[in-house]
Design a protein around this motif. Structure first.
Motif, mmCIF file in Angstrom:
data_model
loop_
_atom_site.group_PDB
_atom_site.id
_atom_site.type_symbol
_atom_site.label_atom_id
_atom_site.label_comp_id
_atom_site.label_asym_id
_atom_site.label_seq_id
_atom_site.Cartn_x
_atom_site.Cartn_y
_atom_site.Cartn_z
ATOM 1 N N UNK A 75 0.824 -1.201 0.000
ATOM 2 C CA UNK A 75 0.000 0.000 0.000
ATOM 3 C C UNK A 75 0.866 1.262 0.000
ATOM 4 N N UNK A 76 0.455 2.264 -0.774
ATOM 5 C CA UNK A 76 1.215 3.510 -0.871
ATOM 6 C C UNK A 76 1.322 4.194 0.483
ATOM 7 N N UNK A 77 0.246 4.124 1.238
ATOM 8 C CA UNK A 77 0.228 4.702 2.577
ATOM 9 C C UNK A 77 -0.768 3.939 3.428
ATOM 10 N N UNK A 78 -0.689 4.089 4.730
ATOM 11 C CA UNK A 78 -1.586 3.401 5.646
ATOM 12 C C UNK A 78 -2.521 4.412 6.305
ATOM 13 N N UNK A 79 -3.829 4.169 6.305
ATOM 14 C CA UNK A 79 -4.746 5.085 6.989
ATOM 15 C C UNK A 79 -4.300 5.329 8.429
ATOM 16 N N UNK A 80 -4.293 6.582 8.809
ATOM 17 C CA UNK A 80 -3.809 6.986 10.121
ATOM 18 C C UNK A 80 -2.517 7.755 9.995
ATOM 19 N N UNK A 81 -1.694 7.384 9.028
ATOM 20 C CA UNK A 81 -0.401 8.052 8.879
ATOM 21 C C UNK A 81 -0.536 9.490 8.385
ATOM 22 N N UNK A 82 -1.341 9.714 7.365
ATOM 23 C CA UNK A 82 -1.469 11.059 6.798
ATOM 24 C C UNK A 82 -1.866 12.093 7.835
ATOM 25 N N UNK A 83 -2.748 11.700 8.748
ATOM 26 C CA UNK A 83 -3.206 12.628 9.789
ATOM 27 C C UNK A 83 -2.131 12.861 10.847
ATOM 28 N N UNK A 84 -1.396 11.806 11.210
ATOM 29 C CA UNK A 84 -0.277 11.975 12.137
ATOM 30 C C UNK A 84 0.781 12.876 11.513
ATOM 31 N N UNK A 85 1.053 12.650 10.236
ATOM 32 C CA UNK A 85 2.056 13.452 9.534
ATOM 33 C C UNK A 85 1.660 14.923 9.520
ATOM 34 N N UNK A 86 0.386 15.193 9.297
ATOM 35 C CA UNK A 86 -0.112 16.573 9.275
ATOM 36 C C UNK A 86 0.015 17.210 10.665
ATOM 37 N N UNK A 87 -0.303 16.413 11.686
ATOM 38 C CA UNK A 87 -0.217 16.908 13.068
ATOM 39 C C UNK A 87 1.231 17.224 13.447
ATOM 40 N N UNK A 88 2.144 16.306 13.126
ATOM 41 C CA UNK A 88 3.546 16.505 13.497
ATOM 42 C C UNK A 88 4.160 17.663 12.714
ATOM 43 N N UNK A 89 3.904 17.734 11.425
ATOM 44 C CA UNK A 89 4.446 18.832 10.618
ATOM 45 C C UNK A 89 3.941 20.169 11.139
ATOM 46 N N UNK A 90 2.653 20.221 11.479
ATOM 47 C CA UNK A 90 2.062 21.449 12.013
ATOM 48 C C UNK A 90 2.648 21.801 13.370
ATOM 49 N N UNK A 91 2.761 20.806 14.236
ATOM 50 C CA UNK A 91 3.274 21.036 15.593
ATOM 51 C C UNK A 91 4.724 21.501 15.576
ATOM 52 N N UNK A 92 5.540 20.882 14.703
ATOM 53 C CA UNK A 92 6.947 21.279 14.616
ATOM 54 C C UNK A 92 7.066 22.705 14.085
ATOM 55 N N UNK A 93 6.226 23.046 13.121
ATOM 56 C CA UNK A 93 6.255 24.425 12.609
ATOM 57 C C UNK A 93 5.843 25.415 13.688
ATOM 58 N N UNK A 94 4.768 25.133 14.382
ATOM 59 C CA UNK A 94 4.275 26.056 15.408
ATOM 60 C C UNK A 94 5.260 26.171 16.574
ATOM 61 N N UNK A 95 5.813 25.030 17.012
ATOM 62 C CA UNK A 95 6.772 25.055 18.116
ATOM 63 C C UNK A 95 8.046 25.791 17.713
ATOM 64 N N UNK A 96 8.440 25.653 16.449
ATOM 65 C CA UNK A 96 9.642 26.341 15.966
ATOM 66 C C UNK A 96 9.456 27.854 16.003
ATOM 67 N N UNK A 97 8.268 28.314 15.642
ATOM 68 C CA UNK A 97 7.965 29.749 15.736
ATOM 69 C C UNK A 97 8.063 30.209 17.190
ATOM 70 N N UNK A 98 7.584 29.375 18.101
ATOM 71 C CA UNK A 98 7.626 29.696 19.530
ATOM 72 C C UNK A 98 9.071 29.826 20.012
ATOM 73 N N UNK A 99 9.889 28.801 19.687
ATOM 74 C CA UNK A 99 11.285 28.803 20.133
ATOM 75 C C UNK A 99 12.042 29.978 19.526
ATOM 76 N N UNK A 100 11.766 30.273 18.269
ATOM 77 C CA UNK A 100 12.447 31.382 17.600
ATOM 78 C C UNK A 100 12.212 32.700 18.327
ATOM 79 N N UNK A 101 11.001 32.852 18.855
ATOM 80 C CA UNK A 101 10.671 34.108 19.523
ATOM 81 C C UNK A 101 11.353 34.246 20.883
#
Length: 422
Positions: A150-176
């Motif tokens: 399978x190209x991808x497994x259900x559940x992964x796409x949403x985790x990936x979106x959550x982690x990518x979003x969280x890392x971006x948001x946390x990075x903005x926080x740390x930068x400040x």
């Protein structure tokens, strides 16, 4: 001959979209009342079948079943319980036959990851080895994204979106705060042997938003000296850095950095706690102020920011599983086949369970940057389509997601004998 009932169960760690697959299974089965009787769900996965603890999903309203599509976690309860071989534990299989016969079950849909595929494969072999006709279809699910074919497994796409979003948001926080406070943020993500989730953290930085991110993959042996040099270089250039570390990272001794010496029900090492281990190394070697976090259940329960692609695929695979069974198929798993990257297009094809069970799909070397701490353009091209789109759940007047809690009414037991798990 009376039409057969179906058995559906959820297994392993749950996800933000496993209930979407359940919705696909149940709604599709309800559309084929001439071929399929009732859909019984196993309370706590395969354990529900062994203990004859079945849930009658026909007692749930059309509205409640539809609401499963936007509700996270496992609506019927999950488990970590792996059937042994028929030779090792014949009593389990005899019990399954006994329960299936008692409740006229002819369709078996097991929604889970690699170990669940193995269980489904073993159940599919019941017809041949024990003379009971049952069609077993595996419905893929795992945030680890490590099922083959399978190209991808259900559940992964949403985790990936959550982690990518969280890392971006946390990075903005740390930068400040980097000028006078925190210089390093460490976030631990799931991934025992495959670094798919960790790789998603790399999506946080792109051509429009340049962020300093270092990823520790389980596929890359941890090199403390090299890692510290990379962290120090990022901090010197940007003033701060975000580190995404997979729980399955190993040292050059082959041991997990986060190995607690404990085992789970499948015999796997119990992991967790690698973030503080890495953070303390940074403090010892570089003397930098840090903060760390463990995404843990939050990453796989975050239905509020689920990927629409993921939700659509989860439902489609549940639907396809029922259609495969109605077509007379057995011992297969409906799989996502990518037909185009941009725009992302996919279709569903059946994969033989013998080629799925007990096999892991690792991150290709071509997806990991040469220094071992980032993702390549090829990896980005694979990941980005999987986090596309939003599929927000409805919200209550109180401002929270409006998730459904099913009644989960039990099916009356027909057997006089109890079954004790070993």
């Amino acid at each position: 001959m009376a039409k057969k009932n179906a058995f559906y169960a959820q297994s392993g760690g749950v996800t933000a979209v496993i209930n979407a697959s359940a919705c696909g299974v149940i709604e599709t089965a309800r559309q084929h009342k001439k071929e399929i009787g009732k859909v019984y769900a196993g309370r706590n996965g395969i354990i529900g079948a062994l203990t004859e603890d079945l849930i009658d999903t026909s007692k749930e309203s059309k509205k409640a079943i539809a609401a499963l599509r936007h509700t996270p976690s496992g609506a019927f309860g999950s488990c970590r319980y792996k059937l042994k071989s028929l030779e090792e534990n014949r009593r389990e299989y005899e019990r399954l036959i006994e329960v299936f016969e008692a409740h006229n079950i002819g369709y078996f849909f097991y929604n889970g990851g690699g170990d669940s595929a193995d269980t489904c494969l073993k159940v599919s072999q019941l017809a041949e080895k024990m003379g009971y006709p049952i069609q077993a279809i595996h419905v893929p699910k795992t945030v680890d994204n490590d099922l083959p074919i399978t190209d991808t497994c259900p559940g992964f796409g949403s985790v990936a979106k959550y982690i990518a979003t969280s890392v971006r948001e946390a990075s903005f926080d740390v930068a400040s705060m980097a000028k006078t406070s925190t210089k390093v943020f460490v976030i631990e993500v799931m991934g025992r042997h495959a670094g798919w989730i960790a790789a998603a953290g790399g999506l946080a930085s792109d051509a429009d938003i340049d962020l300093p991110i270092v990823i520790l993959f389980p596929e890359v042996t941890f090199d403390r000296k090299k890692f510290m040099a990379t962290v120090a270089a990022k901090v010197k250039k940007y003033g701060y850095v975000s580190v995404v570390v997979s729980e399955g990272v190993k040292g050059d001794d082959g041991k997990f950095l986060a190995d607690q010496g404990l085992k789970d029900a499948f015999g796997h090492s119990q992991l967790g706690g690698v973030a503080p281990v890495v953070a303390n190394m940074i403090r010892e070697d570089l003397g930098l102020k840090y903060h760390w976090a463990v995404a843990d259940y939050l990453q796989r329960a975050a239905r509020h920011i689920a990927s629409k692609t993921d939700v659509d695929q989860a439902y489609a695979l549940g639907k396809a599983a029922v259609e495969a069974a109605l077509a007379g198929k057995n011992s297969v798993m409906p799989a996502i086949i990518r037909t185009n990257d941009s725009p992302y297009r996919w279709k569903i094809e059946d994969a033989p369970l013998k080629k799925v069970a007990n096999k892991e799909k690792m991150m290709p070397k071509s997806f990991i940057s040469r220094d071992g701490f980032g993702i390549t353009p090829k990896c980005r091209a694979y990941l980005e389509p999987l986090i596309q789109g939003e599929d927000f759940p409805p919200f209550t007047k109180g401002g929270l997601p409006n998730y459904v809690q099913l009644k989960n009414e039990p099916v009356a037991k027909k057997l006089n004998t109890a079954f004790e798990l070993k």
